[in-house]
Design a protein around this motif. Structure first.
Motif, PDB file in Angstrom:
ATOM      1  N   PHE A 167       6.236   9.258  10.491  1.00  0.00           N
ATOM      2  CA  PHE A 167       5.310   8.027   9.828  1.00  0.00           C
ATOM      3  C   PHE A 167       5.605   6.603   9.947  1.00  0.00           C
ATOM      4  CE2 PHE A 167       3.764  11.787   7.727  1.00  0.00           C
ATOM      5  CZ  PHE A 167       2.692  11.573   6.828  1.00  0.00           C
ATOM      6  N   THR A 168       7.045   6.348  10.041  1.00  0.00           N
ATOM      7  CA  THR A 168       7.384   4.860  10.381  1.00  0.00           C
ATOM      8  C   THR A 168       6.975   4.650  11.627  1.00  0.00           C
ATOM      9  OG1 THR A 168       9.437   5.422   9.043  1.00  0.00           O
ATOM     10  CG2 THR A 168       9.403   3.603  10.677  1.00  0.00           C
ATOM     11  N   GLN A 169       7.018   5.403  12.842  1.00  0.00           N
ATOM     12  CA  GLN A 169       6.415   5.444  14.144  1.00  0.00           C
ATOM     13  C   GLN A 169       5.207   5.009  14.108  1.00  0.00           C
ATOM     14  OE1 GLN A 169       8.550   5.169  17.180  1.00  0.00           O
ATOM     15  NE2 GLN A 169       6.784   3.938  17.560  1.00  0.00           N
ATOM     16  N   LYS A 170       4.307   5.606  13.257  1.00  0.00           N
ATOM     17  CA  LYS A 170       2.821   5.374  13.160  1.00  0.00           C
ATOM     18  C   LYS A 170       2.963   4.094  12.874  1.00  0.00           C
ATOM     19  CE  LYS A 170       1.691  10.263  12.534  1.00  0.00           C
ATOM     20  NZ  LYS A 170       0.627  10.713  13.588  1.00  0.00           N
ATOM     21  N   LEU A 171       3.292   3.544  11.759  1.00  0.00           N
ATOM     22  CA  LEU A 171       3.000   2.372  11.079  1.00  0.00           C
ATOM     23  C   LEU A 171       3.808   1.192  12.041  1.00  0.00           C
ATOM     24  CD1 LEU A 171       4.399   3.082   7.405  1.00  0.00           C
ATOM     25  CD2 LEU A 171       2.158   2.810   8.277  1.00  0.00           C
ATOM     26  N   VAL A 172       4.773   1.448  12.729  1.00  0.00           N
ATOM     27  CA  VAL A 172       5.360   0.555  13.549  1.00  0.00           C
ATOM     28  C   VAL A 172       4.049   0.268  14.701  1.00  0.00           C
ATOM     29  CG1 VAL A 172       6.956   0.041  15.544  1.00  0.00           C
ATOM     30  CG2 VAL A 172       7.558   0.711  13.242  1.00  0.00           C
ATOM     31  N   PHE A 190       0.876  -1.076  -0.193  1.00  0.00           N
ATOM     32  CA  PHE A 190       0.064  -0.185  -0.131  1.00  0.00           C
ATOM     33  C   PHE A 190       0.935   1.452   0.273  1.00  0.00           C
ATOM     34  CE2 PHE A 190      -2.064   3.586   2.315  1.00  0.00           C
ATOM     35  CZ  PHE A 190      -3.217   3.289   1.520  1.00  0.00           C
ATOM     36  N   PRO A 191       0.764   2.065  -0.770  1.00  0.00           N
ATOM     37  CA  PRO A 191       1.472   3.597  -0.795  1.00  0.00           C
ATOM     38  C   PRO A 191       0.672   4.519   0.111  1.00  0.00           C
ATOM     39  CG  PRO A 191      -0.112   3.078  -2.771  1.00  0.00           C
ATOM     40  CD  PRO A 191      -0.270   2.071  -2.078  1.00  0.00           C
ATOM     41  N   LEU A 192       1.390   4.843   1.109  1.00  0.00           N
ATOM     42  CA  LEU A 192       1.322   5.880   2.103  1.00  0.00           C
ATOM     43  C   LEU A 192       2.176   6.863   1.812  1.00  0.00           C
ATOM     44  CD1 LEU A 192      -0.421   6.877   4.605  1.00  0.00           C
ATOM     45  CD2 LEU A 192       1.539   5.976   5.861  1.00  0.00           C
ATOM     46  N   SER A 193       1.621   8.213   1.347  1.00  0.00           N
ATOM     47  CA  SER A 193       2.637   9.288   1.093  1.00  0.00           C
ATOM     48  C   SER A 193       2.930  10.130   2.353  1.00  0.00           C
ATOM     49  CB  SER A 193       2.031  10.156   0.098  1.00  0.00           C
ATOM     50  OG  SER A 193       2.635  11.198  -0.316  1.00  0.00           O
ATOM     51  N   VAL A 194       3.992  10.681   2.531  1.00  0.00           N
ATOM     52  CA  VAL A 194       4.410  11.638   3.443  1.00  0.00           C
ATOM     53  C   VAL A 194       3.922  13.070   2.767  1.00  0.00           C
ATOM     54  CG1 VAL A 194       6.068  10.275   4.312  1.00  0.00           C
ATOM     55  CG2 VAL A 194       6.725  11.878   2.670  1.00  0.00           C
ATOM     56  N   SER A 195       3.530  13.178   1.680  1.00  0.00           N
ATOM     57  CA  SER A 195       2.995  14.239   1.155  1.00  0.00           C
ATOM     58  C   SER A 195       1.498  14.239   1.055  1.00  0.00           C
ATOM     59  CB  SER A 195       3.641  14.549  -0.362  1.00  0.00           C
ATOM     60  OG  SER A 195       2.720  15.375  -1.077  1.00  0.00           O
ATOM     61  N   GLU A 196       0.909  15.374   1.441  1.00  0.00           N
ATOM     62  CA  GLU A 196      -0.693  15.385   1.498  1.00  0.00           C
ATOM     63  C   GLU A 196      -1.192  15.475   0.145  1.00  0.00           C
ATOM     64  OE1 GLU A 196      -4.098  14.660   2.872  1.00  0.00           O
ATOM     65  OE2 GLU A 196      -2.665  15.177   4.475  1.00  0.00           O
ATOM     66  N   THR A 197      -0.666  16.081  -0.830  1.00  0.00           N
ATOM     67  CA  THR A 197      -0.904  16.339  -2.057  1.00  0.00           C
ATOM     68  C   THR A 197      -1.007  15.040  -2.988  1.00  0.00           C
ATOM     69  OG1 THR A 197      -0.063  18.510  -2.131  1.00  0.00           O
ATOM     70  CG2 THR A 197      -0.284  17.685  -4.521  1.00  0.00           C
ATOM     71  N   PHE A 198       0.180  14.419  -2.755  1.00  0.00           N
ATOM     72  CA  PHE A 198       0.485  12.926  -3.546  1.00  0.00           C
ATOM     73  C   PHE A 198      -0.692  12.036  -2.901  1.00  0.00           C
ATOM     74  CE2 PHE A 198       2.520   8.931  -4.567  1.00  0.00           C
ATOM     75  CZ  PHE A 198       2.290   9.085  -5.913  1.00  0.00           C
ATOM     76  N   GLN A 199      -0.956  12.034  -1.907  1.00  0.00           N
ATOM     77  CA  GLN A 199      -1.838  10.876  -1.130  1.00  0.00           C
ATOM     78  C   GLN A 199      -3.227  11.225  -1.980  1.00  0.00           C
ATOM     79  OE1 GLN A 199      -0.933   8.478   1.104  1.00  0.00           O
ATOM     80  NE2 GLN A 199      -2.531   7.477   0.462  1.00  0.00           N
ATOM     81  N   GLN A 200      -3.592  12.344  -2.081  1.00  0.00           N
ATOM     82  CA  GLN A 200      -4.831  12.707  -2.734  1.00  0.00           C
ATOM     83  C   GLN A 200      -4.782  12.353  -4.115  1.00  0.00           C
ATOM     84  OE1 GLN A 200      -7.779  13.745  -1.536  1.00  0.00           O
ATOM     85  NE2 GLN A 200      -7.206  14.656   0.622  1.00  0.00           N
ATOM     86  N   ARG A 201      -3.591  12.457  -4.654  1.00  0.00           N
ATOM     87  CA  ARG A 201      -3.518  12.379  -6.150  1.00  0.00           C
ATOM     88  C   ARG A 201      -3.887  10.803  -6.407  1.00  0.00           C
ATOM     89  NH1 ARG A 201       0.342  16.280  -9.694  1.00  0.00           N
ATOM     90  NH2 ARG A 201       0.200  14.671 -10.991  1.00  0.00           N
TER      91      ARG A 201
END
Length: 281
Positions: free
Chosen positions: A157-162, A95-106
């Protein structure tokens, strides 16, 4: 270092549709090579990525009887994850989780906050199905949109995923902006902070830049590295001009060919002419 071959990424942005039977032929040759993982397809909207509309049919045609290679399928939402997890042959969902809000939406038409909620559910679903979730941190080396970026942000972001139980995380250079120094620095930082995570590198690059980037990954201790034969690929959701993948044939001399069938690799390189056409970059 586990070598992940990504024909899905290589094919997804092609302007011509690769016939299903040709996809199956190509992937079956790649399965004979003996890569650790094959990123073979995606369960996403055919309107968004028409090239992958036949992923279930392709999967049905793959010969998995003698290969040691594990299959990975990319998903963009919970519906795709649910579909992918019904197939016993698939070990990983990505799954692609973006650290960029713009790219997550795109990329997924979701906010980062919504995407993290989806990741939590995908991790639960994967655990229940005894599969593994791989989260790609898109725009993991910066973005072209002016959105906030720093290695520390990637660490958050990594901490959230862990905290959600995700064990495989792959910072991704979606548009090819990384440098060897930035790659080594980021992965050393992450590996020191999260020693229990299996980190992968999904890097896009321009011709001639692959070797130093692969060496940076090796020096940092990255566990997985993604490539695609002849460097084809790129994310059509990120920019109009696609930046290709690390060419697998340039990765292998740097990480070793133990366990790989080099004759099958040569056959795959030849067959790639029918799939992709001549190299244009």
């Amino acid at each position: 270092m586990h070598l992940v071959e990504c024909p899905r990424d290589a094919m997804q942005g092609l302007p011509h549709f690769v016939p299903t039977d040709l996809k199956i032929r190509y992937l079956n040759v790649l399965l004979r090579v003996g890569f650790h993982t094959l990123d073979f397809g995606s369960f996403v909207s055919p309107r968004a990525i028409p090239q992958m509309a036949d992923t279930a049919d392709v999967l049905a045609g793959l010969d998995l009887t003698t290969t040691r290679t594990h299959l990975l399928a990319i998903v963009a939402n919970l519906r795709g994850a649910a579909e992918a997890l019904t197939h016993d042959q698939i070990r990983y969902i990505g799954f692609p989780l973006s650290v960029s809000e713009t790219f997550q939406q795109r990329n997924t038409n979701r906010s980062i906050e919504q995407a993290l909620t989806d990741v939590a559910e995908m991790q639960r679903m994967a655990d229940q199905a005894q599969k593994q979730l791989v989260v790609y941190l898109s725009m993991g080396f910066g973005n072209p949109y002016g959105d906030p970026y720093s290695p520390e942000r990637v660490g958050l972001f990594t901490q959230k995923l862990v905290d959600l139980g995700v064990g495989i995380i792959a910072p991704s250079d979606t548009v090819g902006t990384s440098t060897p120094a930035a790659i080594e620095s980021l992965f050393r930082h992450l590996l020191a902070q999260f020693p229990g995570v299996e980190f992968g590198a999904h890097l896009h690059t321009r011709p001639g830049e692959a070797g130093p980037k692969v060496d940076a990954c090796r020096r940092a201790g990255v566990a997985r590295i993604d490539g695609a034969l002849r460097g084809f690929g790129g994310c059509p959701m990120a920019a109009d001009d696609l930046t290709g993948n690390l060419p697998t044939e340039e990765i292998i001399p740097l990480v070793g060919s133990d366990g790989l069938d080099m004759a099958a690799l040569d056959e795959a390189l030849r067959l790639s002419n029918a799939v992709f056409g001549p190299v244009t970059h």
